[in-house]
Design a protein around this motif. Sequence first.
Motif, PDB file in Angstrom:
ATOM      1  N   ARG A  54       0.834  -1.209   0.000  1.00 41.81           N
ATOM      2  CA  ARG A  54       0.000   0.000   0.000  1.00 41.81           C
ATOM      3  C   ARG A  54       0.868   1.257   0.000  1.00 41.81           C
ATOM      4  NH1 ARG A  54      -5.330  -0.874   0.746  1.00 41.81           N
ATOM      5  NH2 ARG A  54      -5.922  -2.977   1.454  1.00 41.81           N
ATOM      6  N   PHE A  55       0.396   2.270  -0.712  1.00 45.40           N
ATOM      7  CA  PHE A  55       1.112   3.539  -0.823  1.00 45.40           C
ATOM      8  C   PHE A  55       0.631   4.533   0.227  1.00 45.40           C
ATOM      9  CE2 PHE A  55       0.981   1.897  -5.232  1.00 45.40           C
ATOM     10  CZ  PHE A  55       2.341   1.848  -5.511  1.00 45.40           C
ATOM     11  N   TYR A  56       1.578   5.139   0.925  1.00 42.58           N
ATOM     12  CA  TYR A  56       1.260   6.230   1.852  1.00 42.58           C
ATOM     13  C   TYR A  56       2.087   7.481   1.548  1.00 42.58           C
ATOM     14  CZ  TYR A  56      -1.227   2.571   4.313  1.00 42.58           C
ATOM     15  OH  TYR A  56      -2.091   1.547   4.623  1.00 42.58           O
ATOM     16  N   ASN A  57       2.990   7.346   0.537  1.00 42.75           N
ATOM     17  CA  ASN A  57       3.799   8.482   0.096  1.00 42.75           C
ATOM     18  C   ASN A  57       3.991   8.369  -1.420  1.00 42.75           C
ATOM     19  OD1 ASN A  57       5.246   7.469   2.927  1.00 42.75           O
ATOM     20  ND2 ASN A  57       4.833   9.669   2.854  1.00 42.75           N
ATOM     21  N   ASP A  58       4.474   9.444  -2.029  1.00 38.74           N
ATOM     22  CA  ASP A  58       4.802   9.406  -3.450  1.00 38.74           C
ATOM     23  C   ASP A  58       5.898   8.375  -3.698  1.00 38.74           C
ATOM     24  OD1 ASP A  58       3.040  11.491  -3.592  1.00 38.74           O
ATOM     25  OD2 ASP A  58       4.547  13.035  -3.952  1.00 38.74           O
ATOM     26  N   LYS A  59       5.743   7.615  -4.780  1.00 40.59           N
ATOM     27  CA  LYS A  59       6.696   6.542  -5.073  1.00 40.59           C
ATOM     28  C   LYS A  59       6.955   6.419  -6.571  1.00 40.59           C
ATOM     29  CE  LYS A  59       6.767   4.879  -0.763  1.00 40.59           C
ATOM     30  NZ  LYS A  59       7.960   4.914   0.089  1.00 40.59           N
ATOM     31  N   ASP A  60       8.136   5.850  -6.906  1.00 44.12           N
ATOM     32  CA  ASP A  60       8.430   5.374  -8.252  1.00 44.12           C
ATOM     33  C   ASP A  60       8.148   3.881  -8.288  1.00 44.12           C
ATOM     34  OD1 ASP A  60       9.299   7.915  -8.683  1.00 44.12           O
ATOM     35  OD2 ASP A  60      11.248   7.349  -9.519  1.00 44.12           O
ATOM     36  N   VAL A  61       7.528   3.417  -9.385  1.00 43.60           N
ATOM     37  CA  VAL A  61       7.100   2.014  -9.472  1.00 43.60           C
ATOM     38  C   VAL A  61       7.515   1.423 -10.807  1.00 43.60           C
ATOM     39  CG1 VAL A  61       5.085   0.504  -9.644  1.00 43.60           C
ATOM     40  CG2 VAL A  61       5.147   2.281  -7.907  1.00 43.60           C
ATOM     41  N   GLU A  62       7.960   0.178 -10.765  1.00 43.62           N
ATOM     42  CA  GLU A  62       8.194  -0.597 -11.988  1.00 43.62           C
ATOM     43  C   GLU A  62       7.607  -1.990 -11.778  1.00 43.62           C
ATOM     44  OE1 GLU A  62      11.759  -2.359 -14.864  1.00 43.62           O
ATOM     45  OE2 GLU A  62      12.268  -1.260 -13.029  1.00 43.62           O
ATOM     46  N   PHE A  63       6.577  -2.324 -12.542  1.00 38.96           N
ATOM     47  CA  PHE A  63       5.926  -3.627 -12.405  1.00 38.96           C
ATOM     48  C   PHE A  63       6.769  -4.710 -13.077  1.00 38.96           C
ATOM     49  CE2 PHE A  63       2.445  -0.687 -11.711  1.00 38.96           C
ATOM     50  CZ  PHE A  63       1.793  -1.270 -10.632  1.00 38.96           C
ATOM     51  N   LEU A  64       6.825  -5.897 -12.442  1.00 45.20           N
ATOM     52  CA  LEU A  64       7.636  -7.018 -12.909  1.00 45.20           C
ATOM     53  C   LEU A  64       6.755  -8.212 -13.235  1.00 45.20           C
ATOM     54  CD1 LEU A  64      10.356  -6.851 -10.097  1.00 45.20           C
ATOM     55  CD2 LEU A  64      10.486  -5.790 -12.361  1.00 45.20           C
ATOM     56  N   ASP A  65       7.123  -8.960 -14.263  1.00 46.80           N
ATOM     57  CA  ASP A  65       6.417 -10.207 -14.556  1.00 46.80           C
ATOM     58  C   ASP A  65       7.389 -11.381 -14.390  1.00 46.80           C
ATOM     59  OD1 ASP A  65       8.013 -10.312 -16.812  1.00 46.80           O
ATOM     60  OD2 ASP A  65       6.425  -9.766 -18.227  1.00 46.80           O
ATOM     61  N   VAL A  66       6.936 -12.577 -14.765  1.00 46.64           N
ATOM     62  CA  VAL A  66       7.735 -13.772 -14.501  1.00 46.64           C
ATOM     63  C   VAL A  66       8.941 -13.904 -15.415  1.00 46.64           C
ATOM     64  CG1 VAL A  66       5.907 -15.157 -13.461  1.00 46.64           C
ATOM     65  CG2 VAL A  66       6.177 -15.137 -15.940  1.00 46.64           C
ATOM     66  N   THR A  67       9.065 -13.037 -16.418  1.00 49.67           N
ATOM     67  CA  THR A  67      10.252 -13.095 -17.265  1.00 49.67           C
ATOM     68  C   THR A  67      11.457 -12.437 -16.604  1.00 49.67           C
ATOM     69  OG1 THR A  67       9.716 -11.037 -18.426  1.00 49.67           O
ATOM     70  CG2 THR A  67       8.829 -13.079 -19.355  1.00 49.67           C
ATOM     71  N   SER A  68      11.237 -11.728 -15.503  1.00 46.59           N
ATOM     72  CA  SER A  68      12.349 -11.156 -14.731  1.00 46.59           C
ATOM     73  C   SER A  68      12.761 -12.142 -13.647  1.00 46.59           C
ATOM     74  CB  SER A  68      11.935  -9.831 -14.087  1.00 46.59           C
ATOM     75  OG  SER A  68      10.965 -10.050 -13.082  1.00 46.59           O
ATOM     76  N   SER A  69      14.023 -12.083 -13.232  1.00 48.38           N
ATOM     77  CA  SER A  69      14.495 -13.018 -12.203  1.00 48.38           C
ATOM     78  C   SER A  69      13.748 -12.793 -10.889  1.00 48.38           C
ATOM     79  CB  SER A  69      16.001 -12.870 -11.998  1.00 48.38           C
ATOM     80  OG  SER A  69      16.338 -11.535 -11.666  1.00 48.38           O
ATOM     81  N   SER A  70      13.501 -11.537 -10.552  1.00 49.79           N
ATOM     82  CA  SER A  70      12.791 -11.238  -9.311  1.00 49.79           C
ATOM     83  C   SER A  70      11.343 -11.704  -9.385  1.00 49.79           C
ATOM     84  CB  SER A  70      12.848  -9.732  -9.034  1.00 49.79           C
ATOM     85  OG  SER A  70      12.238  -9.430  -7.810  1.00 49.79           O
ATOM     86  N   GLY A  71      10.717 -11.473 -10.542  1.00 45.43           N
ATOM     87  CA  GLY A  71       9.334 -11.926 -10.705  1.00 45.43           C
ATOM     88  C   GLY A  71       9.204 -13.427 -10.633  1.00 45.43           C
ATOM     89  N   MET A  72      10.175 -14.141 -11.198  1.00 45.95           N
ATOM     90  CA  MET A  72      10.134 -15.595 -11.130  1.00 45.95           C
ATOM     91  C   MET A  72      10.317 -16.082  -9.700  1.00 45.95           C
ATOM     92  SD  MET A  72       9.592 -18.443 -12.531  1.00 45.95           S
ATOM     93  CE  MET A  72       9.622 -18.187 -14.313  1.00 45.95           C
ATOM     94  N   ARG A  73      11.122 -15.380  -8.919  1.00 43.51           N
ATOM     95  CA  ARG A  73      11.253 -15.755  -7.502  1.00 43.51           C
ATOM     96  C   ARG A  73       9.915 -15.626  -6.785  1.00 43.51           C
ATOM     97  NH1 ARG A  73      16.695 -13.509  -7.811  1.00 43.51           N
ATOM     98  NH2 ARG A  73      15.907 -11.416  -7.396  1.00 43.51           N
ATOM     99  N   THR A  74       9.174 -14.560  -7.069  1.00 46.90           N
ATOM    100  CA  THR A  74       7.857 -14.369  -6.451  1.00 46.90           C
ATOM    101  C   THR A  74       6.912 -15.495  -6.852  1.00 46.90           C
ATOM    102  OG1 THR A  74       8.112 -11.960  -6.400  1.00 46.90           O
ATOM    103  CG2 THR A  74       5.869 -12.816  -6.294  1.00 46.90           C
ATOM    104  N   TYR A  75       6.902 -15.834  -8.127  1.00 49.54           N
ATOM    105  CA  TYR A  75       6.049 -16.915  -8.626  1.00 49.54           C
ATOM    106  C   TYR A  75       6.414 -18.239  -7.945  1.00 49.54           C
ATOM    107  CZ  TYR A  75       3.525 -19.720 -12.154  1.00 49.54           C
ATOM    108  OH  TYR A  75       2.656 -20.585 -12.790  1.00 49.54           O
TER     109      TYR A  75
END
Length: 553
Positions: A54-75
């Motif tokens: 959840r956002f409570y301050n201004d933020k920079d965001v980059e959405f990741l899918d399963v083709t990224s190493s980090s996204g695959m770890r989440t999956y």
Amino acid sequence: MVQEIKIRCKNNKKTLQLPIGSTLWDAYHALNLQMPYGPVSAKVNNKVEGLHYRFYNDKDVEFLDVTSSSGMRTYTRSLFFVLVKAVKDLFPECVLRIETPVSRGYYCDLRIGRPIEEDDVTAIWRRMREIVDADIPFHRIQSPTEDAIEMFRRQGMTSKVRLLESYGAIYTHYYQLDQTVDYFYGSLLTSTGGLKVFDVMKYYDGLLLRIPSRKNPEKLEEMVHQEKMLEIFREHHRWQEIVGLGTVGDFNKACQEGRTTELINVAEALQEKKIVRIADEIQSRRNLKLILIAGPSSSGKTTFSKRLSIQLMANGIKPYPISLDDYFLDREHTPRDEHGEYDFESLYALDLPFFNSQLQALLAGEEVELPHFNFQTGVREKSGKKLRLEDHMILILEGIHGLNPELTAQIEEQYKYRIYVSAMTTILLDAHNYIPTTDNRLLRRIIRDYKYRGYSALDTIRRWPSVREGEDKWIFPYQEEADAMFNSALLFELAVIRNQALPILERVPENVPEYSEAYRLRKFLRYFVPMADDEIPPTSLLREFVGGSSFHY
């Protein structure tokens, strides 16, 4: 009036205003992003967060899918939880350990009081599919650490109790899936419905959990049998189970009880014993004239080859090292990669016919003049060094292509002995959280690059994906060709690495993409109690990276 915050999205370079308290999922839908495989997590100010965030301050965001190493770890973590729940639903009294990344999946040790049968595996797969189809939410719950510890203790989840007891945090978080609770290092999906692609199969006396391909997430990763690799992991797990040091919590407790000297001495003795066995095996094969040593980056190949040479000499064998680098083609003939850059990692950057002709001449008893590659001019030169193989002499060749049959295609197999060296991390964070072997090697490389090569952690992390691509292409396909495998990881090493790596990682600035990886590694290292390196012997493989080695490199 509803207070709003500002979100800057790196995926489409747009800025969005949302009500304070909105989630990453809300932001994704509001931005109307079209991601073919959907988001699984996101970088928020270059820290990876789950889509529950959840956002409570201004933020920079980059959405990741399963083709990224980090996204695959989440999956993959989310899939682990579904497996844990399915197994618990079917076999309430069982013990499940997610142990080993192998065969492009994950080997799991499942103990249900009898041998596992195909019908059991089919039942697990069906229950997992039911859980996925039901699209059950993953709930992320924060609580005082002592409350989480007590809850896991009641559930008999001892490895999680010990991990959290030794971690020292006031608050912690865990996840709940229906009535099942678990602790996972890192983010999960928002619900099970996103886990469309998976499989589970019987694999030796356990299970193999199969995951999607990063290149094509709609299909399973192509399976590659790695029996030798699996046996190395299982050999270490059996030993760790006997001595009661299977997880980081066990390790931390042993250190707090004053057993650090014992842990260092036993781990070093195990490695030396393995090196001695390999040296004895080489001695027993009378025709051997060429030892080929290969392994991925920061696996400790150089120190291993030096220690093996000592044991060979103790067996009456005279080792002679040959550098593959001296057999590079002249720069003008070096192949280029897809970016037009010289591809020095390619097998075809070597003059294979010349290399094989020199080996054949040496094996025939002839004298050869070894080459020297001048990296400043990019030209191979004569070195003036003459070599003739004497009785009891054996050539040692260390390099990334050592296991590739094409490297020594013209040399008879009876003369060759291949060794694969890698840091195969066998200690688990806890029963359901394995430690990626690539993290161990990356941390070793970060320290070595900083101490000896003048590279920052940012430089090393930025280069790491291209290093991994080269390993996937030139090293990993040939692992099972090895006559022997050597695990260079030491049970205690991440506790030692922690002291040197944390200050280096903290220098990676927040405003670069590599910060997310530096932050993840810092968080991971803090699970280990710190250990001083003053009792590590000067011949240890770890000395190649942390310094203080008695060998010259």
